[in-house]
Design a protein around this motif. Structure first.
Motif, PDB file in Angstrom:
ATOM      1  N   GLU A  43       0.830  -1.201   0.000  1.00  0.00           N
ATOM      2  CA  GLU A  43       0.000   0.000   0.000  1.00  0.00           C
ATOM      3  C   GLU A  43       0.867   1.254   0.000  1.00  0.00           C
ATOM      4  N   ARG A  44       1.889   1.258   0.836  1.00  0.00           N
ATOM      5  CA  ARG A  44       2.788   2.414   0.887  1.00  0.00           C
ATOM      6  C   ARG A  44       3.570   2.531  -0.418  1.00  0.00           C
ATOM      7  N   ALA A  45       3.978   1.398  -0.958  1.00  0.00           N
ATOM      8  CA  ALA A  45       4.749   1.409  -2.204  1.00  0.00           C
ATOM      9  C   ALA A  45       3.925   1.976  -3.350  1.00  0.00           C
ATOM     10  N   GLU A  46       2.643   1.653  -3.399  1.00  0.00           N
ATOM     11  CA  GLU A  46       1.787   2.128  -4.482  1.00  0.00           C
ATOM     12  C   GLU A  46       1.648   3.647  -4.487  1.00  0.00           C
ATOM     13  N   THR A  47       1.710   4.278  -3.315  1.00  0.00           N
ATOM     14  CA  THR A  47       1.552   5.732  -3.256  1.00  0.00           C
ATOM     15  C   THR A  47       2.680   6.456  -3.977  1.00  0.00           C
ATOM     16  N   VAL A  48       3.842   5.806  -4.092  1.00  0.00           N
ATOM     17  CA  VAL A  48       4.984   6.421  -4.769  1.00  0.00           C
ATOM     18  C   VAL A  48       4.656   6.708  -6.234  1.00  0.00           C
ATOM     19  N   TYR A  49       3.811   5.871  -6.827  1.00  0.00           N
ATOM     20  CA  TYR A  49       3.556   5.958  -8.262  1.00  0.00           C
ATOM     21  C   TYR A  49       2.165   6.489  -8.596  1.00  0.00           C
ATOM     22  N   GLN A  50       1.459   7.025  -7.620  1.00  0.00           N
ATOM     23  CA  GLN A  50       0.111   7.538  -7.851  1.00  0.00           C
ATOM     24  C   GLN A  50       0.137   9.004  -8.273  1.00  0.00           C
ATOM     25  N   GLY A  51      -0.792   9.398  -9.155  1.00  0.00           N
ATOM     26  CA  GLY A  51      -0.963  10.798  -9.523  1.00  0.00           C
ATOM     27  C   GLY A  51      -0.126  11.275 -10.691  1.00  0.00           C
ATOM     28  N   TYR A  52       0.608  10.379 -11.324  1.00  0.00           N
ATOM     29  CA  TYR A  52       1.425  10.735 -12.488  1.00  0.00           C
ATOM     30  C   TYR A  52       1.808   9.435 -13.174  1.00  0.00           C
ATOM     31  N   GLU A  53       2.384   9.539 -14.349  1.00  0.00           N
ATOM     32  CA  GLU A  53       2.819   8.335 -15.065  1.00  0.00           C
ATOM     33  C   GLU A  53       4.323   8.159 -14.884  1.00  0.00           C
ATOM     34  N   ALA A  54       4.672   7.156 -14.103  1.00  0.00           N
ATOM     35  CA  ALA A  54       6.083   6.857 -13.868  1.00  0.00           C
ATOM     36  C   ALA A  54       6.689   6.195 -15.102  1.00  0.00           C
ATOM     37  N   LEU A  55       7.995   6.150 -15.147  1.00  0.00           N
ATOM     38  CA  LEU A  55       8.670   5.374 -16.174  1.00  0.00           C
ATOM     39  C   LEU A  55       8.326   3.898 -16.003  1.00  0.00           C
ATOM     40  N   LYS A  56       8.377   3.157 -17.092  1.00  0.00           N
ATOM     41  CA  LYS A  56       8.200   1.715 -17.068  1.00  0.00           C
ATOM     42  C   LYS A  56       9.564   1.052 -17.290  1.00  0.00           C
ATOM     43  N   PRO A  57       9.735  -0.174 -16.806  1.00  0.00           N
ATOM     44  CA  PRO A  57      11.003  -0.867 -17.059  1.00  0.00           C
ATOM     45  C   PRO A  57      11.355  -0.908 -18.542  1.00  0.00           C
ATOM     46  N   GLU A  58      10.323  -1.009 -19.379  1.00  0.00           N
ATOM     47  CA  GLU A  58      10.542  -1.066 -20.826  1.00  0.00           C
ATOM     48  C   GLU A  58      11.165   0.224 -21.357  1.00  0.00           C
ATOM     49  N   ASP A  59      10.890   1.360 -20.700  1.00  0.00           N
ATOM     50  CA  ASP A  59      11.493   2.627 -21.123  1.00  0.00           C
ATOM     51  C   ASP A  59      13.010   2.588 -20.940  1.00  0.00           C
ATOM     52  N   ILE A  60      13.438   2.027 -19.824  1.00  0.00           N
ATOM     53  CA  ILE A  60      14.885   1.943 -19.564  1.00  0.00           C
ATOM     54  C   ILE A  60      15.512   0.889 -20.472  1.00  0.00           C
ATOM     55  N   ALA A  61      14.785  -0.194 -20.714  1.00  0.00           N
ATOM     56  CA  ALA A  61      15.283  -1.211 -21.638  1.00  0.00           C
ATOM     57  C   ALA A  61      15.501  -0.616 -23.026  1.00  0.00           C
ATOM     58  N   ASP A  62      14.576   0.239 -23.471  1.00  0.00           N
ATOM     59  CA  ASP A  62      14.732   0.904 -24.771  1.00  0.00           C
ATOM     60  C   ASP A  62      16.013   1.736 -24.805  1.00  0.00           C
ATOM     61  N   ALA A  63      16.271   2.457 -23.706  1.00  0.00           N
ATOM     62  CA  ALA A  63      17.472   3.299 -23.640  1.00  0.00           C
ATOM     63  C   ALA A  63      18.733   2.446 -23.679  1.00  0.00           C
ATOM     64  N   ILE A  64      18.713   1.344 -22.950  1.00  0.00           N
ATOM     65  CA  ILE A  64      19.866   0.443 -22.947  1.00  0.00           C
ATOM     66  C   ILE A  64      20.108  -0.098 -24.344  1.00  0.00           C
ATOM     67  N   SER A  65      19.028  -0.503 -25.008  1.00  0.00           N
ATOM     68  CA  SER A  65      19.145  -1.038 -26.366  1.00  0.00           C
ATOM     69  C   SER A  65      19.762  -0.003 -27.307  1.00  0.00           C
ATOM     70  N   TYR A  66      19.330   1.244 -27.177  1.00  0.00           N
ATOM     71  CA  TYR A  66      19.898   2.310 -28.018  1.00  0.00           C
ATOM     72  C   TYR A  66      21.397   2.450 -27.768  1.00  0.00           C
ATOM     73  N   CYS A  67      21.771   2.479 -26.498  1.00  0.00           N
ATOM     74  CA  CYS A  67      23.182   2.700 -26.151  1.00  0.00           C
ATOM     75  C   CYS A  67      24.082   1.589 -26.692  1.00  0.00           C
ATOM     76  N   ILE A  68      23.637   0.350 -26.590  1.00  0.00           N
ATOM     77  CA  ILE A  68      24.507  -0.760 -26.999  1.00  0.00           C
ATOM     78  C   ILE A  68      24.448  -1.032 -28.500  1.00  0.00           C
ATOM     79  N   SER A  69      23.482  -0.416 -29.188  1.00  0.00           N
ATOM     80  CA  SER A  69      23.397  -0.607 -30.636  1.00  0.00           C
ATOM     81  C   SER A  69      23.880   0.606 -31.420  1.00  0.00           C
TER      82      SER A  69
END
Length: 250
Positions: free
Chosen positions: A197-223
């Motif tokens: 419950e406490r953890a969920e409040t961290v991500y409420q009220g806005y759109e946080a980054l998704k793991p896939e967003d960071i994966a995309d960045a990693i893919s760009y860097c290594i390619s």
């Protein structure tokens, strides 16, 4: 076909990166502490690419050394290392902080990267090619109250990345340091000792980054082309202006 080794591959950014790199044609060495989860992910991704798993806790050098030393010859030529595994424990002031939490963060976030990198650098130097991607945090850019040790551990990742770059560039090895802002993973659940419950409040009220967003960045860097090296990359969700400031609509 290139081979990528990913630590902390059982969830969050590590898992998302494994899934993307599998689609992009990489062979994968997936590392983590949860054997059954590694087996499940291997089963899922083996339809797309070759997968090898290593079970170890990177806080302990003997475990890291034994695991990496067990790689069959055909898996020892590693092109990309993604030092993703890490943790955050507790959100208390220094005087109230728990020693076991501090040890977990410093051992996992700092020593773990050193242990894994130490063992894999020689192979890359020998072939004069390779790429290390270290996952830091925007917490390295601005210390915040009640997160001093975590911030210190992530700033250490920045320093390690810089040092690796200074030592390895002449050998044709790239080093990328990525600083994500708020990413919606199990990060907060771990930090708050399973308090969902406490953890969920961290991500409420806005759109946080998704793991896939960071994966995309990693893919760009290594390619990126051989002559292009992304040294440092900071990624915020659009609602976050700096580590301590998030604009929420609640």
């Amino acid at each position: 076909m290139k081979t990528a080794l990913i630590t902390g591959a059982t969830s969050g950014i590590g898992k998302a990166t494994a899934e993307l790199l599998a689609k992009n044609g990489y062979r994968l060495i997936l590392c983590g502490r949860r054997t059954e989860v590694l087996a499940h992910i291997k089963s899922e991704l083996s339809t797309a690419t070759e997968v090898f798993t290593l079970n170890f806790d990177q806080r302990f050098f003997a475990e890291v050394e034994t695991a990496i030393g067990s790689l069959p010859k055909e898996w020892q030529d590693i092109d990309v290392v993604i030092n993703n595994a890490g943790n955050a424990h507790g959100l208390e002031s220094l005087e109230d902080g728990k020693i076991e939490d501090w040890d977990a963060m410093m051992d996992g976030n700092v020593k773990g990267i050193l242990y894994v990198s130490k063992l894999l650098i020689p192979g890359m130097k020998a072939k004069k090619n390779g790429h290390f991607v270290n996952i830091s945090s925007v917490a390295a850019r601005q210390t915040y109250a009640n997160g001093v040790v975590y911030c210190a551990s992530k700033r250490a990742v920045d320093v390690i990345s810089e040092g690796m770059r200074l030592e390895l560039t002449e050998f044709g090895i790239k080093v990328t340091n990525i600083q994500p802002g708020l990413v919606e993973t199990d990060f907060s659940k771990v930090r708050f000792k399973g308090d969902e419950e406490r953890a969920e409040t961290v991500y409420q009220g806005y759109e946080a980054l998704k793991p896939e967003d960071i994966a995309d960045a990693i893919s760009y860097c290594i390619s990126a082309p051989k002559h292009v090296a992304i040294s440092d990359l900071t990624i915020y969700p659009s609602a976050q202006s700096e580590p301590r400031t998030v604009y929420k609509n609640l």
